[in-house]
Design an enzyme around this catalytic site. Structure first.
Site, PDB file in Angstrom:
ATOM      1  N   HIS A 127      -8.510   2.873   7.749  1.00  0.00           N
ATOM      2  CA  HIS A 127      -8.894   1.582   7.171  1.00  0.00           C
ATOM      3  C   HIS A 127     -10.419   1.471   7.710  1.00  0.00           C
ATOM      4  CE1 HIS A 127      -4.723   0.621   6.051  1.00  0.00           C
ATOM      5  NE2 HIS A 127      -5.323  -0.081   5.317  1.00  0.00           N
ATOM      6  N   ASN A 142       0.901  -1.199  -0.235  1.00  0.00           N
ATOM      7  CA  ASN A 142       0.118  -0.017  -0.003  1.00  0.00           C
ATOM      8  C   ASN A 142       0.821   1.306   0.195  1.00  0.00           C
ATOM      9  OD1 ASN A 142      -2.452   1.259  -0.095  1.00  0.00           O
ATOM     10  ND2 ASN A 142      -3.167   0.536   1.844  1.00  0.00           N
TER      11      ASN A 142
END
Length: 357
Positions: free
Chosen positions: A239, A208
């Site tokens: 998240h 990521n």
């Protein structure tokens, strides 16, 4: 989109600060900006067209990857290309081959995810009595399989998104030492570096990536104390408000600190010969694989009760090892590390995560 807006806001902040520093250097003599902050800063407020184009760019609107306003604007204006290309003296580097390679590579993890993940649902570590009767090493092996096949869907999505940007011409990042065009400006993930990592830091740096860069720019480089912990917590909040995310990211922050101390304490003893060095790499690969499977299980389980139940069945062994390492192993003090990180007005890349291009 939130990441783009906040990233641009800090870039504007840095740009205005840099303007003031140049206008009144005596007043701002103690103010420092890192080289990256200077390079990425935005000195003037973008027009509505520039702002809208950046936020709503079709190549990255739904699946990313994230890019900075400066990089995107250079792509739109052509300033990312060599001068000879801009003047028409050379042909622009072609993204066709890199985009096709990435598209092709994205299909393999997609197939693995579709065909194998249904056989390894993470809930089995909690709900199936048969699995609870298996030895501890079988639990870890199951958790690794579940984690790997779950990661494959991200490998597919991130690599495909990178290919999409490259196909549109976005992602050119200069030339390497052999004169070959690099198309990794917005690369979001390096799967092989993750799966064969010899340290948690390597995993985090190659996972990521663009989100990690955003976290570093808006939090890690700016938070006044415990920036690593603050950044992991921000990442967990970003998240989603699942207990598993918070448990995973907070524990990962402790694990990276413990891994750094272990490296500082032991690595030097394995560098006297090539054989010992290879043994050290194999050992750290095994340890990293096991610890990542342990600490990232809540990331898959999501629920707090599931996560704690799984860790309980493993006797919180990973946490015990980390706490012992933090308390017993020698290492550089936090004060000395902070001085090293901020000595030139910038903190070292990768201490947190994310990778820089």
């Amino acid at each position: 989109m939130v990441m783009k807006i906040t990233g641009l806001a800090f870039a504007l902040r840095d740009g205005r600060l840099l303007n003031r520093m140049e206008t009144n250097p005596e007043k701002f003599k103690d103010t420092k900006l890192s080289a990256e902050q200077r390079q990425q800063c935005v000195r003037n407020l973008p027009s509505l067209l520039e702002y809208s184009s950046f936020l709503l760019s079709f190549v990255a609107l739904f699946s990313g990857p994230l890019s900075s306003f400066t990089d995107y604007n250079d792509f739109i204006t052509g300033n990312n290309l060599p001068e000879k290309v801009r003047k028409g003296l050379e042909a622009a580097p072609s993204p066709t081959i890199p985009a096709l390679k990435k598209f092709t590579c994205s299909l393999f993890p997609l197939a693995l995810n579709i065909y194998f993940l249904p056989s390894f649902p993470i809930q089995n570590l909690v709900e199936k009595d048969l699995l609870n009767q298996l030895p501890l090493h079988s639990h870890f092996l199951y958790a690794w399989c579940s984690g790997f096949f779950s990661r494959c869907r991200y490998y597919f999505a991130f690599v495909l998104a990178d290919a999409t940007c490259n196909a549109a011409g976005f992602g050119f990042n200069g030339y390497d030492q052999q004169g070959k065009a690099m198309w990794n400006l917005v690369t979001h993930i390096y799967p092989f570096s993750i799966e064969f990592a010899t340290s948690p830091r390597t995993c985090i740096e190659n996972w990521n990536i663009q989100t990690g860069i955003w976290l570093r720019r808006v939090c890690y480089e700016r938070f006044p104390f415990y920036p690593r912990v603050a950044t992991f917590l921000l990442s967990g909040i970003w998240h989603g408000f699942y207990g598993g995310y918070t448990l995973a990211f907070f524990s990962m922050a402790l694990m990276t600190d413990a891994a750094r101390k272990a490296r500082h304490a032991f690595r030097g003893h394995f560098q006297s010969s090539k054989g010992l060095s290879v043994f050290y790499d194999v050992l750290t690969f095994f340890c990293t694989t096991v610890m990542m499977a342990y600490f990232m299980t809540p990331f898959l389980a999501l629920r707090t009760d599931y996560s704690l139940s799984i860790w309980t069945s493993w006797y919180f062994s990973g946490h015990i090892i980390v706490v012992i390492a933090l308390l017993v192993l020698p290492g550089k003090s936090g004060k000395r590390r902070l001085q090293k990180e901020s000595g030139n007005g910038e903190k070292s890349d990768g201490e947190l995560h994310p990778h820089s291009n």
